[in-house]
Design a protein around this motif. Structure first.
Motif, PDB file in Angstrom:
ATOM      1  N   LEU A  84      67.900  53.322 -18.062  1.00 18.50           N
ATOM      2  CA  LEU A  84      66.604  54.388 -18.694  1.00 18.50           C
ATOM      3  C   LEU A  84      65.096  53.551 -18.168  1.00 18.50           C
ATOM      4  N   GLU A  85      65.209  52.734 -17.636  1.00 22.89           N
ATOM      5  CA  GLU A  85      64.217  52.071 -17.076  1.00 22.89           C
ATOM      6  C   GLU A  85      63.928  53.741 -15.780  1.00 22.89           C
ATOM      7  N   ALA A  86      64.702  53.346 -14.478  1.00 27.68           N
ATOM      8  CA  ALA A  86      64.941  53.728 -13.699  1.00 27.68           C
ATOM      9  C   ALA A  86      64.353  55.787 -14.034  1.00 27.68           C
ATOM     10  N   LEU A  87      64.770  55.593 -15.080  1.00 29.59           N
ATOM     11  CA  LEU A  87      64.583  57.297 -15.417  1.00 29.59           C
ATOM     12  C   LEU A  87      62.896  57.751 -15.929  1.00 29.59           C
ATOM     13  N   TRP A  88      62.398  56.556 -16.926  1.00 25.68           N
ATOM     14  CA  TRP A  88      61.033  56.578 -17.448  1.00 25.68           C
ATOM     15  C   TRP A  88      59.705  56.154 -15.953  1.00 25.68           C
ATOM     16  N   ARG A  89      60.966  55.576 -15.082  1.00 24.17           N
ATOM     17  CA  ARG A  89      59.872  55.532 -13.607  1.00 24.17           C
ATOM     18  C   ARG A  89      59.652  56.697 -13.367  1.00 24.17           C
ATOM     19  N   ASP A  90      60.512  57.311 -12.780  1.00 20.20           N
ATOM     20  CA  ASP A  90      60.770  59.100 -12.780  1.00 20.20           C
ATOM     21  C   ASP A  90      60.668  59.983 -13.764  1.00 20.20           C
ATOM     22  N   TYR A  91      60.418  59.743 -14.646  1.00 22.87           N
ATOM     23  CA  TYR A  91      59.347  60.921 -15.976  1.00 22.87           C
ATOM     24  C   TYR A  91      57.983  60.401 -14.985  1.00 22.87           C
ATOM     25  N   GLU A  92      57.640  59.176 -15.102  1.00 17.48           N
ATOM     26  CA  GLU A  92      55.889  59.281 -15.052  1.00 17.48           C
ATOM     27  C   GLU A  92      55.714  59.787 -13.473  1.00 17.48           C
ATOM     28  N   ALA A  93      56.874  59.553 -12.475  1.00 13.21           N
ATOM     29  CA  ALA A  93      56.551  60.312 -11.177  1.00 13.21           C
ATOM     30  C   ALA A  93      56.404  61.887 -11.756  1.00 13.21           C
ATOM     31  N   PHE A  94      57.343  61.961 -12.103  1.00 12.69           N
ATOM     32  CA  PHE A  94      57.084  63.807 -12.525  1.00 12.69           C
ATOM     33  C   PHE A  94      55.809  63.547 -13.378  1.00 12.69           C
ATOM     34  N   GLU A  95      55.622  63.529 -14.387  1.00 13.15           N
ATOM     35  CA  GLU A  95      53.959  63.889 -14.963  1.00 13.15           C
ATOM     36  C   GLU A  95      53.019  64.289 -14.076  1.00 13.15           C
ATOM     37  N   ASP A  96      52.852  63.325 -13.067  1.00 14.15           N
ATOM     38  CA  ASP A  96      51.679  62.840 -12.974  1.00 14.15           C
ATOM     39  C   ASP A  96      51.683  63.785 -11.640  1.00 14.15           C
TER      40      ASP A  96
ATOM     41  N   VAL B 164      52.684  66.735 -11.500  1.00 15.34           N
ATOM     42  CA  VAL B 164      52.245  68.446 -12.423  1.00 15.34           C
ATOM     43  C   VAL B 164      50.862  67.984 -12.636  1.00 15.34           C
ATOM     44  N   ASN B 165      50.467  67.221 -13.728  1.00 11.43           N
ATOM     45  CA  ASN B 165      49.210  66.651 -13.733  1.00 11.43           C
ATOM     46  C   ASN B 165      48.698  65.889 -13.974  1.00 11.43           C
ATOM     47  N   ARG B 166      47.715  65.101 -13.617  1.00 16.35           N
ATOM     48  CA  ARG B 166      47.098  63.171 -13.408  1.00 16.35           C
ATOM     49  C   ARG B 166      46.487  63.710 -14.668  1.00 16.35           C
ATOM     50  N   GLN B 167      46.088  64.204 -14.986  1.00 12.55           N
ATOM     51  CA  GLN B 167      44.974  64.301 -16.272  1.00 12.55           C
ATOM     52  C   GLN B 167      45.708  63.926 -17.165  1.00 12.55           C
ATOM     53  N   LEU B 168      46.981  65.601 -17.608  1.00 12.19           N
ATOM     54  CA  LEU B 168      47.246  65.050 -18.679  1.00 12.19           C
ATOM     55  C   LEU B 168      48.275  64.364 -18.799  1.00 12.19           C
ATOM     56  N   ALA B 169      49.223  63.485 -17.535  1.00 15.61           N
ATOM     57  CA  ALA B 169      49.952  62.727 -17.561  1.00 15.61           C
ATOM     58  C   ALA B 169      50.204  61.160 -18.519  1.00 15.61           C
ATOM     59  N   LYS B 170      48.590  60.941 -18.867  1.00 12.29           N
ATOM     60  CA  LYS B 170      48.625  59.670 -19.509  1.00 12.29           C
ATOM     61  C   LYS B 170      49.060  59.971 -21.045  1.00 12.29           C
TER      62      LYS B 170
ATOM     63  N   ILE C 254      50.470  62.124 -22.207  1.00 12.05           N
ATOM     64  CA  ILE C 254      51.581  63.128 -22.832  1.00 12.05           C
ATOM     65  C   ILE C 254      52.868  61.727 -22.596  1.00 12.05           C
ATOM     66  N   VAL C 255      52.830  61.156 -21.518  1.00  9.47           N
ATOM     67  CA  VAL C 255      53.678  59.280 -21.504  1.00  9.47           C
ATOM     68  C   VAL C 255      53.385  58.750 -22.628  1.00  9.47           C
ATOM     69  N   ASN C 256      52.073  58.773 -23.132  1.00  7.40           N
ATOM     70  CA  ASN C 256      52.078  58.142 -24.272  1.00  7.40           C
ATOM     71  C   ASN C 256      52.707  58.642 -25.476  1.00  7.40           C
ATOM     72  N   ASP C 257      52.718  59.406 -25.553  1.00  3.14           N
ATOM     73  CA  ASP C 257      53.332  59.697 -26.527  1.00  3.14           C
ATOM     74  C   ASP C 257      54.742  59.878 -27.286  1.00  3.14           C
ATOM     75  N   LEU C 258      55.428  59.336 -25.969  1.00  4.70           N
ATOM     76  CA  LEU C 258      56.488  59.205 -25.408  1.00  4.70           C
ATOM     77  C   LEU C 258      57.096  57.589 -25.824  1.00  4.70           C
ATOM     78  N   GLN C 259      56.440  56.523 -25.190  1.00  2.19           N
ATOM     79  CA  GLN C 259      56.557  55.173 -25.015  1.00  2.19           C
ATOM     80  C   GLN C 259      56.628  54.991 -26.397  1.00  2.19           C
ATOM     81  N   GLY C 260      56.014  54.981 -27.545  1.00  2.79           N
ATOM     82  CA  GLY C 260      57.396  54.124 -28.243  1.00  2.79           C
ATOM     83  C   GLY C 260      58.335  54.651 -28.872  1.00  2.79           C
TER      84      GLY C 260
END
Length: 752
Positions: A251-263, A265-271, A273-279
């Protein structure tokens, strides 16, 4: 298990290097020619090597086993024929056959063994994988597809499904649209079934990597022409977002890969999008910790064998129950459909290992029914009956479930399927099937159908006296038809008058209806035909009947007849029984006993049982205690020596006597008593314990005994009293454990 094609011959090379043995059985110590030894290592003909020739001899590729290998195979085959659930023998046989040289004959032999193995272990992921890999290595694509079709949906095992993905990749080209879509569909199909598995993290990573490396125009060109890259990003994001909300080991490795993927694609929208799934990610991570604890100890690759009452099997059952209960509690707060998918996967994986345990099949089916999934419950019952064809309780439960859904014909079909193969079952099981079927028809279709089935049952080979008594009681309990019930009982007496249980069932029925004269006549008829030890049972019940329903004169007369009959049975004089407690005071227990109410005090009953009254004879609790006579006391060995100033009245060591005094009496216990083997095992465990070490480990440190005692005080006091022994006089005067003088000195030094 049938075996064919296993006959082999012994090659000449297989006997090379066999050294003679000495009379003691040890290998000969003769020295081998160095050239021959080197030739053997280099695979050179030893005969030519001994002559100085270094010509290479290629290995024999024929399908011929050496003598020792063939002996091992024959031994393993014998073990499997003796016990088809010998897992170790199957695994060793497969290993032996795989180590043989490749050929068409060897492949056919291995294929035959794997086919037999998956019949015995239909839920074994390792057996199916080995079978499929054998066909894949031989290039038999059609056979591979058939094997996947037979096993894939039944066995929810990650290893097997990942093998399926590998097969799809090998048979499809990712450079083509059709091949790329086939691979993508294989991944999605697998993730839909096994994506919630706690070990599915690498599979999610593999799927994401496939999407990232795929050519967008090839993979999404037909579905969204002109927006291929956008569709690719959406597919990757959707895969990541599903993966990071599932509690897996990765799970943690997938989360790190997902954060890297969103960064990326678009660094401005990444935060955002990621925050929406943080919970959801945080919740999954917390649940993962709890889930991991419950997965510990579970052997997911354990082959399913019938229950053998071993501790490790019961441990696995407890672990699976705990895991399934946790999933049912819905810790992830899922909706009904995804929750059912997770629980269903748990049950499926559990039954891969506990395939022969009916309780898990029944719980699985009832869980479906409780959640409004009746069709799924019906399918589970069908699978359960197929898995355990001799477990009739599952068939009965399945029939009742179908009847609860108003599917009477389907329920009748289940009973008829049992009767169609009744000859394969034990005799008492056949009778049970007829009885349950009669009861079912009486409930659902009425007396007419039940009576017709009774006529069928009478003519069957599995007919027992229980069928007659059940049919008669059904007539009385449901229709209050006394005449029909008596007729059925009388009909059964023509064949089962010698059956004690049947006679007593009929007698109790007559007594309950107040037909005392016919009940008395029945007892008299039974006494004329029943022989052996069963006569005693009839006499006892007859006497109890007279105590309840007869007068005093008839009771005394029957007691006399009973004593004479039992004396004749035991080939003794009736006068000799007058001194037996069974026929004197014992009759009083029988006469005045009312169910579980003791006819006297416990102490008196204990005394009566000690002098020879059999408590099981009167259905009384066992209060027997051993009483020593005066003669036994005189001849008994002297009691054990005193320990710590205490002496046991029983002559046993005080510690053992203390344990025995704390044990409950026999009549206070319920359930099956332990066997002699279990008692011996317990004694062996107790004898292996080091009680000295245990006592020392459990003993708290003493702060009162040595505290305040000056060195040598005790020995000085002994010398003053003149009671010191020579040993204590010669003993060195060691400081006590807590020396007050030294402790005070240390405190003063600390203050300074």
């Amino acid at each position: 298990v049938e075996w064919s094609g296993m006959a082999t011959t012994t090659t000449e090379e297989g006997l090379e290097g066999v050294r003679p043995t000495s009379p003691s059985g040890n290998a000969s110590t003769s020295i081998e020619d160095p050239r021959r030894a080197k030739a053997r290592k280099l695979n050179i003909d030893p005969r030519s090597a001994s002559q100085g020739s270094g010509m290479y001899k290629p290995p024999n590729r024929a399908t011929k086993f050496t003598k020792s290998a063939q002996d091992r195979i024959d031994s393993l085959k014998s073990r499997i024929e003796a016990d088809k659930y010998d897992v170790q023998a199957w695994e060793r046989l497969i290993s032996e056959l795989k180590s043989r040289q490749k050929s068409e004959d060897a492949l056919e032999i291995l294929r035959k063994v794997y086919g037999d193995m998956v019949e015995v272990f239909p839920t074994s992921s390792s057996a199916w994988r080995g079978y499929i890999e054998t066909e894949m290595s031989a290039g038999n694509t059609q056979n591979v597809n058939e094997l996947f079709g037979s096993s894939l949906l039944k066995i929810k095992s990650l290893e097997l499904w990942r093998l399926y993905i590998r097969h799809v990749k090998n048979t499809n080209q990712s450079s083509t649209t059709e091949g790329s879509n086939a691979i993508k569909q294989a991944y999605e199909f697998t993730l839909d079934h096994l994506g919630t598995d706690i070990s599915s993290g690498p599979l999610w990573m593999e799927y994401v990597l496939f999407l990232q490396q795929a050519n967008a125009s090839i993979l999404f060109g037909k579905s969204v022409p002109g927006n291929e890259e956008s569709a690719k990003l959406v597919a990757i994001r959707r895969a990541f977002q599903r993966a990071v909300t599932i509690p897996t080991h990765s799970l943690e490795a997938l989360w790190r890969d997902y954060e890297a993927f969103e960064d990326g694609v678009n660094r401005q929208l990444a935060k955002q999008i990621v925050n929406d799934l943080q919970g959801q990610y945080a919740t999954s991570r917390g649940i993962y910790r709890e889930l991991k604890k419950r997965w510990e100890g579970i052997k997911v690759n354990m082959m399913a064998t019938p229950p053998s009452n071993k501790a490790k099997e019961y441990e696995q059952q407890k672990l699976w129950n705990r895991l399934i209960s946790f999933e049912k509690s819905n810790p992830l707060k899922l909706e009904a459909e995804p929750l059912c998918a997770r629980v269903e996967l748990m049950y499926n994986q559990c039954l891969l290992c506990l395939y022969h345990n009916p309780e898990f099949w029944y719980e699985y089916a009832t869980w479906h029914a409780e959640n409004g999934r009746e069709s799924n419950a019906s399918e589970v019952f069908k699978e359960a009956c197929s898995a355990l064809p001799t477990c009739t309780i599952l068939y009965f439960a399945a029939a009742d479930f179908e009847a609860s859904q108003d599917k009477i014909e389907d329920a009748k079909a289940i009973y008829e399927s049992l009767l169609s193969r009744a000859e394969e079952l034990e005799l008492h099981t056949q009778g049970q099937i007829w009885i349950q079927y009669m009861r079912f028809l009486r409930r659902t279709e009425g007396a007419s159908s039940s009576r017709k089935l009774f006529l069928r049952a009478r003519k069957s080979e599995g007919c027992t006296h229980h069928i007659y008594s059940t049919s008669a009681l059904l007539e009385w309990q449901n229709g209050k038809d006394m005449k029909v019930a008596k007729n059925i009982f009388e009909l059964g007496l023509k064949s089962y008058l010698k059956e004690t249980d049947y006679v007593l069932e009929y007698a109790h029925f007559l007594t309950s209806q107040g037909d005392i004269s016919n009940a008395r006549t029945l007892y008299e008829r039974a006494l004329t035909v029943v022989q052996g030890a069963e006569v005693k049972v009839i006499w006892n019940e007859y006497l109890k009947f007279e105590y309840q329903c007869g007068d005093l004169q008839s009771t005394l007369a029957l007691e006399k007849r009973r004593k004479e009959a039992l004396a004749e049975l035991n080939e003794t004089e009736s006068e000799s029984l007058d001194s037996s407690s069974q026929f004197t005071v014992g009759l009083l227990l029988l006469r005045y006993n009312i169910k579980n109410m003791l006819p006297c005090s416990e102490n008196m009953l204990r005394h009566l049982q000690t002098i020879g009254v059999d408590e099981s004879y009167y259905e009384l609790p066992n209060l027997t205690s051993t009483l020593e006579s005066e003669a036994e006391k005189q001849t008994a060995p002297k009691p054990a020596a005193k320990q710590n100033g205490k002496q046991s009245s029983s002559g046993l060591p005080p510690a053992i006597d203390d344990i025995l005094s704390k044990l409950p009496l026999r009549y206070q216990l319920s359930g099956q008593m332990p066997s002699e083997e279990e008692v011996d095992n317990l004694i062996q465990v107790i004898m292996s314990l080091d009680f000295t070490a245990l006592k020392a480990a459990q003993e708290p440190p003493s702060f009162g005994g040595d505290r305040g005692r000056k060195r040598g005080a005790s020995s000085m006091q002994e010398r003053k009293l003149g009671n010191a022994s020579q040993e204590s006089m010669n003993m060195p005067n060691y400081p006590p454990k807590y020396d007050v003088y030294r402790m005070r000195q240390q405190q003063r030094q600390r203050k300074k």
